[in-house]
Design an enzyme around this catalytic site. Sequence first.
Site, PDB file in Angstrom:
ATOM      1  CG  LEU A 168      -2.109  -0.915   1.298  1.00  0.00           C
ATOM      2  CD1 LEU A 168      -2.911  -0.647   2.558  1.00  0.00           C
ATOM      3  CD2 LEU A 168      -2.995  -0.814   0.072  1.00  0.00           C
ATOM      4  CG  ASP A 169       1.104   3.873  -3.306  1.00  0.00           C
ATOM      5  OD1 ASP A 169       1.960   2.994  -3.462  1.00  0.00           O
ATOM      6  OD2 ASP A 169       0.431   4.355  -4.236  1.00  0.00           O
ATOM      7  NE  ARG A 170       5.251   9.049   4.330  1.00  0.00           N
ATOM      8  CZ  ARG A 170       6.445   9.437   4.784  1.00  0.00           C
ATOM      9  NH1 ARG A 170       7.527   9.083   4.133  1.00  0.00           N
ATOM     10  NH2 ARG A 170       6.549  10.156   5.882  1.00  0.00           N
ATOM     11  NE  ARG A 275      -0.765   7.525  -6.570  1.00  0.00           N
ATOM     12  CZ  ARG A 275       0.409   7.852  -6.046  1.00  0.00           C
ATOM     13  NH1 ARG A 275       1.088   6.958  -5.333  1.00  0.00           N
ATOM     14  NH2 ARG A 275       0.918   9.044  -6.249  1.00  0.00           N
TER      15      ARG A 275
END
Length: 364
Positions: A168-170, A275
């Site tokens: 998971l992205d930050r 995204r």
Amino acid sequence: MDFLDFTADENDNGRRLDRIVRRLMPNHSLGMVYKYLRKGLVRQNGGRAKPDSRVASGDTISIAAFLLQDSPASDGPGGERREQQTPELKPRKRGGEQKVSPQLELGTDLFLNSHIRIINKPYDIPVQGGGGSSISLDKLILRDYLLRQQESGLPPSLSFRPGPLHRLDRKTTGVLAFSQSLLGAQWFSQALKDHLMGKEYLAIVEGRLAKRQHWQEEILRPRQKGDSTFHQSVVSPEGKEADTVALPLGWGKFRGKDITLLHIVITTGRTHQIRLHCSHHGFPLLGDTSYGGSPLHGKTGRHHRKSLGSEPPQQELFLHAWKLSVPRDNPLSLPPQITAPIPEIFQNMLATHLPEIDLNGYII
């Protein structure tokens, strides 16, 4: 000669002795480990052993105490003496005890057993170290795992370390799984590889997406030059197939522009898949300036975070891993579905700018 004892558990079963010893002595080369085994400075169940000996659960690995106290016979850059790092696993001194540190706060646990730990990932904390951050979830999970092992009176595994099982992205929140055993890591990773897991997200995007979309393009993450930790993915025939389904839940306005709340389902897990797919089809995530989105704060979402009226403070985009679906006959005792409630800031954003959306079922 004094020895310090380490006890193997089921997560070490079948692993090579030299690999386990190297894990316990990270500053000693593999060649030095072989030397210590030949000289009897490292023993298995009280006797000498070969480097390729297989370790079984319950085996005792004994290491000469001075090897864990002194640095290897080598100098660092500039001639300075390198200090031996303290192993993250503390050995059991015969007859000794260890102190237990207080528990760490890691966000809300959604599920926890001896194989898997699933948390509701908080915003703006990286999953793994790097990028200038002094804190990361993998380090917190590891420390908490070792503390719980100590509290239970069980010695920690010699070779196994808990780690993240997907990405998971930050800036992304929600369902995030960490291994707690070798079985947990192996089964979960294979299930992801076989596309047996269902992953569902909620995202606020720019524009008015009127109906269900099914996006299928290959995604490539090119190698980047320089020291930047951010690597932008691109749609390319040289990439790997990515599958995204986007279902609009409702619409609203932000600074006079249309926005849409999407329920997104992915069957693949490419880097920045959601995204990139949203941006590629003309609906970038609101605030995702790296993929064409408009900044939420000031001129650049990354550097100007001044709160503007009712706009969301200290947040740059809204992407939440809402649900994970798991095969019912799994060996880890995982429930068939695990959901992560929407964070409060996300809820406030929806209430202010998409007030007509019915969130029943999403903020459990």
